[in-house]
Design a protein around this motif. Structure first.
Motif, PDB file in Angstrom:
ATOM      1  N   ARG A  77      39.181  42.579  51.427  1.00 28.17           N
ATOM      2  CA  ARG A  77      39.528  42.907  50.039  1.00 28.17           C
ATOM      3  C   ARG A  77      40.877  42.280  49.693  1.00 28.17           C
ATOM      4  O   ARG A  77      41.756  42.142  50.554  1.00 28.17           O
ATOM      5  CB  ARG A  77      39.598  44.424  49.833  1.00 28.17           C
ATOM      6  CG  ARG A  77      38.307  45.147  50.158  1.00 28.17           C
ATOM      7  CD  ARG A  77      37.260  44.890  49.125  1.00 28.17           C
ATOM      8  NE  ARG A  77      36.034  45.608  49.471  1.00 28.17           N
ATOM      9  CZ  ARG A  77      34.856  45.302  48.989  1.00 28.17           C
ATOM     10  NH1 ARG A  77      34.726  44.295  48.147  1.00 28.17           N
ATOM     11  NH2 ARG A  77      33.793  45.984  49.349  1.00 28.17           N
ATOM     12  N   ARG A  78      41.042  41.918  48.437  1.00 32.16           N
ATOM     13  CA  ARG A  78      42.257  41.249  47.958  1.00 32.16           C
ATOM     14  C   ARG A  78      43.530  41.961  48.407  1.00 32.16           C
ATOM     15  O   ARG A  78      44.468  41.320  48.862  1.00 32.16           O
ATOM     16  CB  ARG A  78      42.206  41.172  46.433  1.00 32.16           C
ATOM     17  CG  ARG A  78      43.400  40.531  45.804  1.00 32.16           C
ATOM     18  CD  ARG A  78      43.409  40.675  44.293  1.00 32.16           C
ATOM     19  NE  ARG A  78      42.100  40.405  43.749  1.00 32.16           N
ATOM     20  CZ  ARG A  78      41.861  39.607  42.735  1.00 32.16           C
ATOM     21  NH1 ARG A  78      42.843  39.021  42.125  1.00 32.16           N
ATOM     22  NH2 ARG A  78      40.647  39.412  42.299  1.00 32.16           N
ATOM     23  N   ASP A  79      43.543  43.267  48.329  1.00 29.85           N
ATOM     24  CA  ASP A  79      44.759  44.017  48.654  1.00 29.85           C
ATOM     25  C   ASP A  79      44.872  44.356  50.146  1.00 29.85           C
ATOM     26  O   ASP A  79      45.823  45.009  50.559  1.00 29.85           O
ATOM     27  CB  ASP A  79      44.839  45.290  47.817  1.00 29.85           C
ATOM     28  CG  ASP A  79      43.652  46.217  48.007  1.00 29.85           C
ATOM     29  OD1 ASP A  79      42.602  45.756  48.510  1.00 29.85           O
ATOM     30  OD2 ASP A  79      43.768  47.400  47.650  1.00 29.85           O
TER      31      ASP A  79
END
Length: 184
Positions: A77-79
């Motif tokens: 995931r991006r984060d």
């Protein structure tokens, strides 16, 4: 340790190749009945039996002992990316886009701040690298030859070839690259 489900893996590799149990039996010299029991995890195959099956299916034997990856092990995931570098020091930052470097390929996002270099000295990798400029304009020196790349351009860098990146602009540069085998 969790159940390895070797039989289930044999069945999955066999069906992925659209091979019947009878075809696998004929190719390995094992009985269809024995293979059926193995695939239903009723019988644990010997190492020699697994070697036969792996050879016919063209699957390295270690794959039968490797635990299946869950979605959490495949998705980044991006984060949740692993980042190398420190933004407070205006360093080049690398975000690992693959969950880890245990696979056959490494996929990263490199962010080069304005007026920065990727390294003080040229780097080499034991694997081949392919890079795609996602944002900005950047210079890359490969084997002593300088090239200017722009957003949308890509380059292949052969293994063991010295290279370095330079951002001479006032904008952040983003380069997505893959290296096989992983070297980070």
């Amino acid at each position: 340790m969790d159940e390895l489900e070797i039989g289930k893996k044999v069945r999955n590799y066999r069906t992925a190749q659209k091979m019947t149990i009878r075809e696998l039996a004929e190719a390995t010299g094992l009985t269809a009945s024995m293979l059926s029991q193995i695939e239903r995890d009723l019988v644990n195959p010997s190492i020699n039996t697994l070697k036969l099956i792996s050879k016919v299916l063209g699957v390295p034997i270690f794959r039968f002992f490797k635990e299946d990856m869950a979605a959490r092990d495949m998705i980044v995931r991006r984060d949740m990316r692993k980042t190398i570098g420190r933004p407070e020091h205006k360093d080049v930052m690398y975000d690992l886009l693959t969950p880890d470097t245990s696979g056959n390929i490494e996929f990263c996002l490199m962010r080069i701040p304005p007026d920065s270099d990727s390294a003080d000295v040229s780097q080499t990798h034991s694997g081949e690298e392919v890079a795609y400029v996602d944002e900005g304009d950047v210079e890359i020196t490969v084997a002593g030859e300088c090239y200017e790349l722009h957003a949308g351009d890509s380059i292949r860098i052969p293994q063991f070839t010295e290279h370095s990146w330079k951002n001479r602009t006032s904008q952040m540069v983003k380069v997505i690259f893959a290296i096989s085998p992983p070297s980070f």
